[in-house]
Design a protein around this motif. Structure first.
Motif, PDB file in Angstrom:
ATOM      1  N   VAL A  79       0.848  -1.194   0.000  1.00 39.67           N
ATOM      2  CA  VAL A  79       0.000   0.000   0.000  1.00 39.67           C
ATOM      3  C   VAL A  79       0.884   1.246   0.000  1.00 39.67           C
ATOM      4  O   VAL A  79       0.614   2.213  -0.722  1.00 39.67           O
ATOM      5  CB  VAL A  79      -0.944  -0.030   1.227  1.00 39.67           C
ATOM      6  CG1 VAL A  79      -1.714   1.270   1.336  1.00 39.67           C
ATOM      7  CG2 VAL A  79      -1.890  -1.204   1.123  1.00 39.67           C
ATOM      8  N   GLU A  80       1.953   1.193   0.799  1.00 36.98           N
ATOM      9  CA  GLU A  80       2.869   2.330   0.852  1.00 36.98           C
ATOM     10  C   GLU A  80       3.474   2.600  -0.525  1.00 36.98           C
ATOM     11  O   GLU A  80       3.554   3.745  -0.961  1.00 36.98           O
ATOM     12  CB  GLU A  80       3.967   2.027   1.871  1.00 36.98           C
ATOM     13  CG  GLU A  80       4.693   3.254   2.356  1.00 36.98           C
ATOM     14  CD  GLU A  80       5.637   2.917   3.486  1.00 36.98           C
ATOM     15  OE1 GLU A  80       5.234   3.074   4.642  1.00 36.98           O
ATOM     16  OE2 GLU A  80       6.772   2.501   3.212  1.00 36.98           O
ATOM     17  N   LEU A  82       2.198   1.918  -3.460  1.00 41.05           N
ATOM     18  CA  LEU A  82       1.211   2.511  -4.365  1.00 41.05           C
ATOM     19  C   LEU A  82       1.042   3.992  -4.057  1.00 41.05           C
ATOM     20  O   LEU A  82       0.944   4.826  -4.960  1.00 41.05           O
ATOM     21  CB  LEU A  82      -0.131   1.786  -4.227  1.00 41.05           C
ATOM     22  CG  LEU A  82      -0.116   0.327  -4.696  1.00 41.05           C
ATOM     23  CD1 LEU A  82      -1.465  -0.311  -4.470  1.00 41.05           C
ATOM     24  CD2 LEU A  82       0.254   0.248  -6.163  1.00 41.05           C
ATOM     25  N   HIS A  83       1.027   4.341  -2.762  1.00 40.50           N
ATOM     26  CA  HIS A  83       0.908   5.750  -2.393  1.00 40.50           C
ATOM     27  C   HIS A  83       2.119   6.549  -2.853  1.00 40.50           C
ATOM     28  O   HIS A  83       1.985   7.671  -3.344  1.00 40.50           O
ATOM     29  CB  HIS A  83       0.743   5.891  -0.879  1.00 40.50           C
ATOM     30  CG  HIS A  83      -0.646   5.605  -0.403  1.00 40.50           C
ATOM     31  ND1 HIS A  83      -1.763   6.094  -1.034  1.00 40.50           N
ATOM     32  CD2 HIS A  83      -1.107   4.886   0.644  1.00 40.50           C
ATOM     33  CE1 HIS A  83      -2.845   5.687  -0.399  1.00 40.50           C
ATOM     34  NE2 HIS A  83      -2.474   4.937   0.629  1.00 40.50           N
ATOM     35  N   ILE A  84       3.311   5.958  -2.670  1.00 43.61           N
ATOM     36  CA  ILE A  84       4.536   6.664  -3.084  1.00 43.61           C
ATOM     37  C   ILE A  84       4.480   6.950  -4.580  1.00 43.61           C
ATOM     38  O   ILE A  84       4.739   8.074  -5.027  1.00 43.61           O
ATOM     39  CB  ILE A  84       5.792   5.836  -2.735  1.00 43.61           C
ATOM     40  CG1 ILE A  84       6.009   5.809  -1.224  1.00 43.61           C
ATOM     41  CG2 ILE A  84       7.023   6.402  -3.427  1.00 43.61           C
ATOM     42  CD1 ILE A  84       7.134   4.890  -0.790  1.00 43.61           C
TER      43      ILE A  84
ATOM     44  N   TYR B  30      -7.141  13.117  -2.054  1.00 43.10           N
ATOM     45  CA  TYR B  30      -6.275  11.936  -2.043  1.00 43.10           C
ATOM     46  C   TYR B  30      -4.877  12.311  -1.569  1.00 43.10           C
ATOM     47  O   TYR B  30      -4.268  11.608  -0.769  1.00 43.10           O
ATOM     48  CB  TYR B  30      -6.179  11.296  -3.438  1.00 43.10           C
ATOM     49  CG  TYR B  30      -5.076  10.281  -3.486  1.00 43.10           C
ATOM     50  CD1 TYR B  30      -5.267   9.024  -2.935  1.00 43.10           C
ATOM     51  CD2 TYR B  30      -3.817  10.606  -3.985  1.00 43.10           C
ATOM     52  CE1 TYR B  30      -4.240   8.111  -2.897  1.00 43.10           C
ATOM     53  CE2 TYR B  30      -2.788   9.700  -3.949  1.00 43.10           C
ATOM     54  CZ  TYR B  30      -3.003   8.450  -3.417  1.00 43.10           C
ATOM     55  OH  TYR B  30      -1.983   7.551  -3.357  1.00 43.10           O
ATOM     56  N   ALA B  34      -3.171  10.509   1.464  1.00 43.16           N
ATOM     57  CA  ALA B  34      -1.979   9.679   1.271  1.00 43.16           C
ATOM     58  C   ALA B  34      -0.794  10.262   2.038  1.00 43.16           C
ATOM     59  O   ALA B  34      -0.007   9.525   2.638  1.00 43.16           O
ATOM     60  CB  ALA B  34      -1.649   9.580  -0.215  1.00 43.16           C
ATOM     61  N   HIS B  37      -1.204   9.333   5.522  1.00 45.73           N
ATOM     62  CA  HIS B  37      -0.984   7.891   5.666  1.00 45.73           C
ATOM     63  C   HIS B  37       0.508   7.577   5.707  1.00 45.73           C
ATOM     64  O   HIS B  37       0.966   6.718   6.454  1.00 45.73           O
ATOM     65  CB  HIS B  37      -1.643   7.158   4.499  1.00 45.73           C
ATOM     66  CG  HIS B  37      -1.475   5.672   4.543  1.00 45.73           C
ATOM     67  ND1 HIS B  37      -2.377   4.844   5.154  1.00 45.73           N
ATOM     68  CD2 HIS B  37      -0.491   4.886   4.062  1.00 45.73           C
ATOM     69  CE1 HIS B  37      -1.949   3.603   5.048  1.00 45.73           C
ATOM     70  NE2 HIS B  37      -0.808   3.593   4.394  1.00 45.73           N
ATOM     71  N   LEU B  38       1.276   8.266   4.873  1.00 39.58           N
ATOM     72  CA  LEU B  38       2.715   8.004   4.816  1.00 39.58           C
ATOM     73  C   LEU B  38       3.466   8.728   5.928  1.00 39.58           C
ATOM     74  O   LEU B  38       4.679   8.603   6.038  1.00 39.58           O
ATOM     75  CB  LEU B  38       3.284   8.428   3.458  1.00 39.58           C
ATOM     76  CG  LEU B  38       2.772   7.664   2.241  1.00 39.58           C
ATOM     77  CD1 LEU B  38       3.434   8.156   0.973  1.00 39.58           C
ATOM     78  CD2 LEU B  38       3.028   6.167   2.398  1.00 39.58           C
ATOM     79  N   PHE B  40       3.789  12.095   6.431  1.00 37.90           N
ATOM     80  CA  PHE B  40       4.492  13.341   6.117  1.00 37.90           C
ATOM     81  C   PHE B  40       4.021  14.415   7.077  1.00 37.90           C
ATOM     82  O   PHE B  40       2.841  14.484   7.406  1.00 37.90           O
ATOM     83  CB  PHE B  40       4.161  13.827   4.702  1.00 37.90           C
ATOM     84  CG  PHE B  40       4.580  12.885   3.624  1.00 37.90           C
ATOM     85  CD1 PHE B  40       5.359  11.779   3.916  1.00 37.90           C
ATOM     86  CD2 PHE B  40       4.193  13.098   2.320  1.00 37.90           C
ATOM     87  CE1 PHE B  40       5.738  10.906   2.920  1.00 37.90           C
ATOM     88  CE2 PHE B  40       4.564  12.235   1.320  1.00 37.90           C
ATOM     89  CZ  PHE B  40       5.336  11.141   1.623  1.00 37.90           C
TER      90      PHE B  40
END
Lengths: 269, 264
Positions: A79-80, A82-84, B30, B34, B37-38, B40
């Motif tokens: 998932v990470e 795909l987000h990256i 999004y 995202a 989620h990551l 940042f």
């Protein structure tokens, strides 16, 4: 044979003499380059004798696959990744669109700015995404932030160059009409250029996203987040049954991404 | 037309594009989702910028002290790229031909296409890792990895180029009683050669770029030098390597542009 009959029986040649010479010179150059590389490159023969055994060993160790690893680690990392890839693509657009406008010769009539744009594109493309990732890991520390920025900076050159070329191919007609109606430059871009470059733009973005999925899968090898981290830890521990799980996951995701891109292209473009 | 339709009057020339606006909003949402989620955060970004300052300061001035290491690494990268492109393109010729659906039966194209897809779907660096395990550290692993990558890319483009040829010339050559190879050389080759040369030179550029990186996983070339310098925090040497790499790739792009022109 006299000169008259010679000119009558003029033989047709596909290429002129200079063309032929240039071609043969290039063929010769290729042969020289290959022979030179082949003779001087360092290859250790002992490793080669060993390789069939090593390959067999590789496959034996890869089987059976360790599926627990997929649910424990790989899924999250996927998932990470795909987000990256997606965020990196979006972020690259933020730079690539203005730079593309700047590099397009018909939109920006300043050769110096065009040249600067193209120079930035070449720089962005010449530095590999892994190397970009190394640089950003040094700045922002390991993690997906470095990966996203690496993907973005590597994509600027690709997207920007193709976007600038698409703008340069736009027809003058609609833009002249807008200029005649007194539209300012932003309106010319939105109403004159954008509708003409839109299909090219989306196909470039989709193409790059597809590439970025592939690239973001390896960034973890240098600590920039994503599924590569799972691959790296499995590799360094020599858990080949986990490596095979990661490889299969990457393979499936890449194929799916390609399918998605082809489907969207057929529908929208 | 008797009277203008009422909606023709009310219709605006430049209507608000609601679909487009929703799409933009979705992209923004999004991005926020995202990014959170990551993990940042603004603080991290700002602290990173400070870090970036010291990083850049350590990069300048670029150091040419260990130029011999640099030269050897660059030469090895160049050799990897040349060998991988040569053998990659050479192998792509038959594989691309086998994958062309207009000249080959389905039971041939299908496995060929699968092979190409398999070569394409892995990043060269992953293939390099596997080859490092199979044939050991060094340039050979890099060459083999890039050959596989080249087959995936060039093979696909070759197949597409062959599928786009005009079949009239093929028919004409066949009508003279030419063998299959005669058809290939006299009818297919002249139509596709300029494009093949184009793909091959693009692949040379691409391999050159990748050959500077396979060293990171032990595949030989300048990548190994770069990675070692990076791990030793010799950032001034890293910058030198980057500058020389970019210069080499720019020169290669100009050269391959010339080659493409010659074969147009």
């Amino acid at each position: 044979m006299s000169a008259a009959t010679a000119s009558l029986h003029h033989e047709w040649h596909r290429f002129s003499l200079p063309q032929k010479l240039a071609r043969y010179a290039l063929y010769l150059l290729t042969v020289i380059a290959v022979v030179w590389s082949f003779r001087t490159i360092e290859i250790i023969p002992e490793f080669l004798y060993d390789s069939p055994a090593q390959i067999a060993d590789l496959f034996v160790r890869m089987w059976p696959m360790d599926w627990n690893y997929f649910f424990a680690e790989v899924w999250k990392a996927l998932v990470e990744t795909l987000h990256i890839a997606t965020l990196g693509t979006i972020l690259s657009l933020a730079f690539a669109i203005p730079l593309g406008f700047m590099a397009a010769r018909n939109l920006t009539p300043l050769p110096a700015l065009n040249l600067l744009g193209h120079f930035l594109f070449v720089t962005s493309r010449s530095v590999n995404s892994l190397v970009w990732a190394l640089l950003f890991v040094a700045i922002f520390g390991p993690g997906p932030l470095a990966g996203t920025l690496a993907i973005a900076f590597r994509s600027i050159g690709f997207v920007g160059k193709l976007f600038a070329e698409a703008i340069e191919e736009a027809h003058r007609g609609p833009i002249e009409a807008l200029t005649a109606a007194g539209a300012p430059v932003p309106s010319q871009i939105v109403m004159g250029y954008w509708p003409q470059v839109r299909p090219a733009f989306w196909s470039i973005v989709l193409f790059r996203w597809d590439i970025n999925i592939r690239e973001s899968a390896v960034l973890g090898l240098v600590g920039a987040g994503g599924i590569g981290v799972a691959l790296d830890s499995a590799l360094s521990l020599l858990y080949w049954d986990q490596v095979s799980v990661v490889l299969l996951t990457i393979f499936v995701v890449v194929i799916l991404a390609e399918l998605v891109v082809t489907t969207i292209r057929k529908r929208v473009l | 037309m008797s009277a203008p339709a009422p909606d023709a009057i009310s219709r605006q020339p430049f209507r608000t594009n609601w679909g487009g606006r929703f799409a933009m909003l979705a992209v923004v949402l999004y991005t926020i989702y995202a990014a959170s989620h990551l993990g940042f955060s603004w603080d991290r970004f700002v602290s990173g910028l400070g870090q970036g300052g010291t990083f850049l300061a350590r990069m300048f001035p670029p150091s040419f002290e260990r130029w011999e290491l640099l030269r050897d690494g660059m030469i090895e990268s160049l050799q990897i790229a040349i060998l991988a492109s040569f053998f990659g393109v050479l192998l792509s010729l038959p594989i691309g031909l086998l994958a062309a659906r207009n000249l080959m039966p389905v039971w041939v194209t299908w496995p060929a296409r699968l092979l190409i897809a398999l070569c394409r779907s892995f990043h060269p660096i992953i293939i390099a890792i596997l080859f490092v395990k199979a044939v050991g550290f060094g340039a050979l692993a890099g060459v083999l990895a890039l050959i596989v990558g080249s087959i995936g890319f060039v093979g696909k483009l070759f197949a597409e180029a062959i599928e786009e040829i005009s079949l009239k010339q093929v028919e004409a050559v066949r009508a003279t009683g030419a063998s299959f190879f005669g058809v290939l050389i006299m009818a297919v080759q002249p139509q596709v050669l300029p494009r093949f040369i184009g793909f091959a030179t693009y692949q040379l550029d691409s391999n050159l770029r990748n050959s500077t990186m396979v060293g990171i996983v032990g595949g030989g070339g300048i990548g190994a030098t770069l990675f070692t310098a990076y791990q030793r925090f010799d950032f001034d040497f890293v910058l030198t390597i980057l500058i020389v790499t970019i210069a080499m790739i720019m020169v290669a792009e100009v050269l391959s542009g010339w080659i493409r022109k010659t074969f147009q």
